[in-house]
Scaffold this active site. Structure first.
Site, short mmCIF file in Angstrom:
data_model
loop_
_atom_site.label_atom_id
_atom_site.label_comp_id
_atom_site.label_asym_id
_atom_site.label_seq_id
_atom_site.Cartn_x
_atom_site.Cartn_y
_atom_site.Cartn_z
N GLU A 125 45.69 49.45 41.33
CA GLU A 125 46.70 50.08 40.47
C GLU A 125 46.59 51.60 40.50
O GLU A 125 46.77 52.29 39.50
CB GLU A 125 46.62 49.53 39.04
CG GLU A 125 46.83 48.02 38.98
CD GLU A 125 46.72 47.43 37.58
OE1 GLU A 125 46.63 48.20 36.60
OE2 GLU A 125 46.73 46.19 37.47
N GLU A 144 46.74 40.56 40.48
CA GLU A 144 46.65 40.21 39.06
C GLU A 144 48.04 39.78 38.61
O GLU A 144 49.02 40.47 38.87
CB GLU A 144 46.20 41.40 38.21
CG GLU A 144 44.80 41.91 38.51
CD GLU A 144 44.45 43.16 37.71
OE1 GLU A 144 45.05 43.37 36.64
OE2 GLU A 144 43.58 43.93 38.16
#
Length: 305
Positions: free
Chosen positions: A132, A241
């Site tokens: 991320e 995720e």
């Protein structure tokens, strides 16, 4: 997107617990699992009635590679995925490691030792460095002094060190799904096909847990970002995720819909459910009996041949 104070500790006694999972249970198919420890993995497998072949954990920058954990998780042919976060705790606070410092060689000794430890363990590990990285909520993410150029330079330096040490690692580039205030595009952050084995993509349905969120279907969560990734690389993909909350909609239906939609994402070979209660939001598959039953209904059917 999610704080990850999830540094894992492991004792040798957990080897027994991991070995006590469902010996002959079917695979959970395309689904992998992110868990805080092996005991949670075993407990969920018993409830779900299937075995997760892909397991993910998190590790911060100043921690040595946990070889014992890797050995235990590799039982039953599990693949190992590591989210390697360039951050550490100092005086009770998280501190980010600047990409420019990594790129300049200031952390070469630590990176070299990490590579040697993985090589000594003898198991192939998939590493998502700085997952991320396109976000704006973590201590190692982009700023005016922590730029996409610095990130790519750091990524390439790390990979070159691992190549030199002949460590058995697959490199997974894992941005967050697209969002309006992102400081960089995927293309600006991508190190290049020569330095990446696989693409990850993290995304969540936050429902109405925050005033600025709304309920999103699986397709609304991932479609736009999946298409954007396909425009810059043809590498295979994973959902590094994913999860949904209960608040604001029907989580069980969201899970069933995810299972119906996943075959349409032809490049996605693994999808890691974030089975963690992070203290603010409970992302686990067991937040309701209906959600667990939905997963039990669909997971084995998502296995890719």
């Amino acid at each position: 997107m999610i704080p990850r104070a999830l540094l894992l500790t492991l004792t040798f006694t957990l080897g027994t617990a991991l070995g006590s999972g469902p010996a002959q249970a079917a695979s959970c198919g395309i689904f992998g699992l992110t868990v805080p420890n092996p005991q949670v993995l075993v407990a969920l497998e018993k409830k779900a009635g299937c075995t997760f072949q892909h397991v993910r954990w998190f590790q911060d920058w100043n921690q040595p590679f946990n070889q014992e954990y890797a050995r235990l998780l590799s039982q039953k042919g599990r693949t190992l995925d590591l989210s390697w976060q360039p951050r550490y705790v100092s005086k009770g606070k998280l501190v980010g490691v600047p990409y420019r410092d990594i790129a300049a060689g200031k952390h070469d000794r630590f990176i070299t030792q990490f590579a040697r430890d993985i090589k000594r363990g003898g198991k192939t590990v998939s590493i998502s460095f700085a997952p991320e990285m396109n976000g704006d909520w973590g201590v190692y993410q982009l700023t005016s002094k922590n730029t996409p150029a610095h990130f790519k330079q750091a990524w390439k330096r790390i990979v070159h060190i691992f190549w030199r040490e002949k460590a058995p690692v697959r490199w997974v580039w894992t941005p967050n799904i697209l969002y309006p205030t992102a400081l960089s595009s995927y293309r600006e952050l991508y190190p290049g096909d020569g330095y990446v084995n696989e693409i990850g993509l993290d995304g969540y349905n936050w429902g109405t847990t925050n005033p600025w969120n709304r309920w999103k279907t699986f397709a609304q969560t991932f479609d736009e970002s999946y298409v954007a990734i396909k425009q810059i690389t043809s590498k295979p993909m994973q959902l590094g995720e994913l999860s949904s909350v209960e608040k604001g909609g029907d989580k069980a239906q969201w899970i069933l819909d995810a299972c119906r939609q996943l075959p349409k994402y032809a490049r996605v070979k693994k999808a890691f459910w974030f089975h963690i209660n992070d203290g603010r939001v409970d992302w686990r598959l067991t937040t309701s009996l209906a959600s667990l039953q939905a997963f039990r209904r669909c997971a084995p059917g998502t296995a890719l041949k």
